[in-house]
Write a protein that holds these residues in place. Structure first.
Motif, short mmCIF file in Angstrom:
data_model
loop_
_atom_site.label_atom_id
_atom_site.label_comp_id
_atom_site.label_asym_id
_atom_site.label_seq_id
_atom_site.Cartn_x
_atom_site.Cartn_y
_atom_site.Cartn_z
N ARG A 172 0.83 -0.60 -0.23
CA ARG A 172 0.07 0.14 -0.37
C ARG A 172 1.17 0.97 -0.05
O ARG A 172 1.79 1.40 -0.68
N ASN A 202 -5.42 -1.70 12.66
CA ASN A 202 -6.44 -1.73 10.58
C ASN A 202 -7.80 -0.69 10.80
O ASN A 202 -8.10 -1.66 12.21
N ASN A 203 -7.85 -0.98 9.81
CA ASN A 203 -9.37 -0.22 9.67
C ASN A 203 -10.67 -1.64 10.19
O ASN A 203 -10.98 -2.02 10.19
N ALA A 204 -10.45 -2.99 9.65
CA ALA A 204 -10.26 -4.23 10.11
C ALA A 204 -11.61 -4.76 11.42
O ALA A 204 -11.60 -4.90 12.20
N ILE A 239 -19.96 -6.19 2.54
CA ILE A 239 -19.37 -6.05 1.33
C ILE A 239 -17.93 -7.35 1.84
O ILE A 239 -18.00 -7.56 3.00
N ILE A 277 -14.08 -7.45 1.12
CA ILE A 277 -12.80 -7.30 0.64
C ILE A 277 -11.30 -7.98 0.61
O ILE A 277 -11.97 -8.97 1.33
N PHE A 323 -11.63 -10.40 4.82
CA PHE A 323 -12.67 -9.70 5.33
C PHE A 323 -13.59 -9.35 4.70
O PHE A 323 -14.05 -8.76 4.26
N VAL A 329 -21.09 1.02 5.68
CA VAL A 329 -20.63 1.01 4.98
C VAL A 329 -20.12 1.22 3.74
O VAL A 329 -21.36 1.20 3.10
N HIS A 330 -19.01 1.74 3.26
CA HIS A 330 -19.14 2.28 2.28
C HIS A 330 -18.47 1.01 1.09
O HIS A 330 -17.39 1.00 1.50
N SER A 376 -16.52 0.50 -0.56
CA SER A 376 -15.40 1.12 -1.68
C SER A 376 -14.48 0.19 -3.19
O SER A 376 -14.33 0.65 -3.99
N ASP A 387 -18.37 2.65 8.18
CA ASP A 387 -17.00 2.31 7.89
C ASP A 387 -17.06 3.18 6.47
O ASP A 387 -17.51 2.62 5.01
N SER A 404 -11.22 2.97 2.71
CA SER A 404 -10.27 4.37 2.53
C SER A 404 -10.53 5.64 3.30
O SER A 404 -9.81 5.94 3.95
N SER A 419 -9.42 3.67 7.20
CA SER A 419 -7.54 3.12 7.21
C SER A 419 -6.49 4.06 7.39
O SER A 419 -7.02 5.23 6.85
N ASP A 425 -3.28 3.53 5.64
CA ASP A 425 -2.78 3.10 4.22
C ASP A 425 -3.06 3.35 3.00
O ASP A 425 -2.39 2.83 2.62
N LYS A 426 -4.52 3.39 3.59
CA LYS A 426 -4.97 3.58 1.62
C LYS A 426 -4.55 5.23 1.27
O LYS A 426 -3.65 5.79 1.24
C1 LIG Z 1 -10.11 -1.84 3.43
C2 LIG Z 1 -11.70 -1.45 4.21
C3 LIG Z 1 -11.56 -2.52 4.84
C4 LIG Z 1 -9.66 -2.88 6.14
O1 LIG Z 1 -9.91 -2.01 6.30
P1 LIG Z 1 -8.18 -2.36 6.26
O2 LIG Z 1 -7.15 -0.79 6.41
O3 LIG Z 1 -7.27 -2.93 5.04
O4 LIG Z 1 -8.35 -3.26 7.51
C5 LIG Z 1 -12.70 -2.35 5.82
N1 LIG Z 1 -13.83 -1.31 5.36
C6 LIG Z 1 -13.82 -0.85 4.00
C7 LIG Z 1 -14.91 -0.54 3.41
C8 LIG Z 1 -12.43 -1.32 3.29
O5 LIG Z 1 -12.65 0.15 2.11
#
Ligand SMILES: *Cc1c(COP(=O)(O)O)cnc(C)c1O
Length: 456
Positions: free
Chosen positions: A90, A145-147, A171, A173, A177, A218-219, A221, A251, A254, A285, A287-288
């Motif tokens: 990333r 992390n975002n998860a 979603i 991912i 996830f 939830v976005h 993404s 959520d 990114s 997140s 690192d996005k």
């Molecule tokens: C990428 C993403 C996550 C997970 O994020 P990480 O930082 O990769 O753990 C969760 N929810 C959404 C909507 C995402 O796009």
């Protein structure tokens, strides 16, 4: 059958060791001895005349040790055209972040220590004010992390109760996830409402009840539902949740702290907007699009952030001093949006204009052609880069690159493999019978050409 040579002709371990001074210096006597034994054993097993002399064995030992100590996680050229490539680590960090991490690695830091009072402090305090400033949220915390952010937020807000989410937002991912699985592990009961393409306010209202713990948005993404669609926007959904007295967790995935349209990119919802719309908690997140190290930010209502911080999971998901240092430096860059694209590599790459990349392709093509093995040719090409990591999946960016093609009798796969084996591997993407090297993320042109010399 070839003559089996007399193995007594092989040099002794000691004889070779005497010639391995530099290898002993670098890796130690034990490693050098083990490498000599292994090399001699291989020679014995496959020996054919003439046997190598001690000098040749020492040279083979040197190669063996160099290979053994070559970093597996070493820098490469990401010419895939995907700027935030999850498999390639990333975001590339800003210089300010790199300096901050280096300093924090080398020295003791006041990680959980208040310099004002001399008392024990909180590790999240270093970022709390910055995150409040940049997002408009009341409070903030962060995890691995975002998860993890989604997991702990769901668990803290809704364990043992229901979480209502649109069917269009369940979603998956990459890397397993999946929202329904995460919800199960967080101990919340998933209540799906609406349909894949259309969800209305009445769907949410109909599902709200005494068992509801939260409403989740939830976005989406990494995909987009187009055509006959309807979703309930963040503001309307916040109002519906609040009428029922439950929080809205958004959520963003990114997430971005700035409006990217300023740099000619498609608009993504900013964290500040999600908070202003009324979300009680927003997760995103590090690192996005944000361009920092791996991290999961949680911002929003103070009482909820406090509940998240009290959750025992928090300790298991916490962030170390190196990442805190990198995050603080990265977030501070956002205070000066005018210079952000200069300083933040992710934004720099995303904002590069296609004409500049085209000129780079023209400049590099002849030099690259001269360095390729016989039987391969180079042409410049227009291509499209992706942002990656699920951000803005359909909004590709016009870019330019080098198209490497195999002439009669040569295999493109072989060239791709040779590029991956270089000291600093070069990773492109296969497309329409060519290996395309998208130059959007190439800054070190001289280093790139120097690396390609290794193909010889
Ligand atoms: C990428 C993403 C996550 C997970 O994020 P990480 O930082 O990769 O753990 C969760 N929810 C959404 C909507 C995402 O796009």
């Amino acid at each position: 059958m070839a003559d089996k040579p007399d193995l007594r002709g092989l040099p002794s371990v000691d004889r070779v060791l005497g010639l391995c001074g530099p290898a002993i210096e670098r890796h130690g006597r034990a490693e050098a001895t083990a490498a000599i034994r292994a090399t001699l054993a291989e020679l014995r097993a496959g020996a054919s005349a003439p046997l190598p002399n001690a000098e040749a064995v020492a040279e083979a030992v040197g190669h063996r040790l160099a290979e053994r100590y070559r970093p597996r996680l070493r820098p490469l050229f990401n010419l895939t055209g995907t700027v935030l490539h999850t498999n390639l680590g990333r975001a590339v960090l800003a210089e300010a972040a790199i300096e901050a991490v280096t300093a924090a690695m080398r020295e003791a830091v006041a990680l959980e220590f208040e310099l004002d009072t001399g008392r024990r402090g909180e590790r999240d305090d270093h970022l709390r004010e910055l995150l409040r400033e940049l997002t408009g949220a009341e409070d903030a915390t962060l995890v691995n992390n975002n998860a993890a952010a989604v997991l702990i937020a769901l668990n803290s807000l809704g364990a043992g109760r229901e979480a209502i989410v649109s069917r269009g937002e369940l979603i998956e991912i990459g890397g397993a996830f999946r929202m329904p699985d995460i919800m199960a592990r967080a101990g919340v009961k998933l209540v799906e409402v609406g349909t894949t393409n259309r969800t209305h306010p009445k769907d949410y209202r109909g599902a709200l009840g005494p068992e509801t713990g939260l409403v989740l948005k939830v976005h989406t993404s990494n995909y987009r539902i187009e055509g006959f669609t309807a979703e309930v926007d963040g503001a309307a959904l916040a109002a519906i949740a609040h009428e029922a007295g439950v929080p809205l967790l958004n959520d963003l995935g990114s997430g971005t702290l700035v409006d990217l349209s300023r740099w000619g990119l498609a608009k993504e919802p900013t964290v500040r907007e999600a908070i202003a719309e009324g979300a009680d908690i927003v997760t995103f997140s590090g690192d996005k699009l944000l361009g920092g190290p791996q991290a999961g930010f949680i911002v929003g209502r103070r009482d909820l952030i406090e509940a998240i911080n009290r959750n025992p999971m928090k300790r298991a998901l916490r962030v170390d001093k190196l990442r805190l240092a990198a995050l603080e430096a990265t977030l501070k860059l956002y205070r000066d949006p005018d210079r952000l694209a200069e300083r933040l590599p992710t934004l720099h790459f995303l904002a590069r204009d296609a004409a500049g990349i085209g000129a780079q392709a023209q400049r590099l093509a002849p030099a690259v052609a001269a360095l390729l093995p016989a039987g391969f040719a180079v042409e410049t090409c227009a291509c499209r880069s992706q942002i990656g990591s699920g951000a803005l999946p359909l909004d590709t960016l016009p870019s330019h690159g080098l198209r490497l093609i195999a002439l009669r009798g040569r295999e493109l796969e072989g060239l791709a493999a040779a590029l991956r084996r270089l000291e600093r591997p070069v990773i492109g993407r296969m497309q329409d019978g060519a290996l395309v090297l998208d130059l959007r993320c190439l800054t070190d042109e001289a280093g790139f050409l120097e690396t390609l010399r290794g193909l010889a």
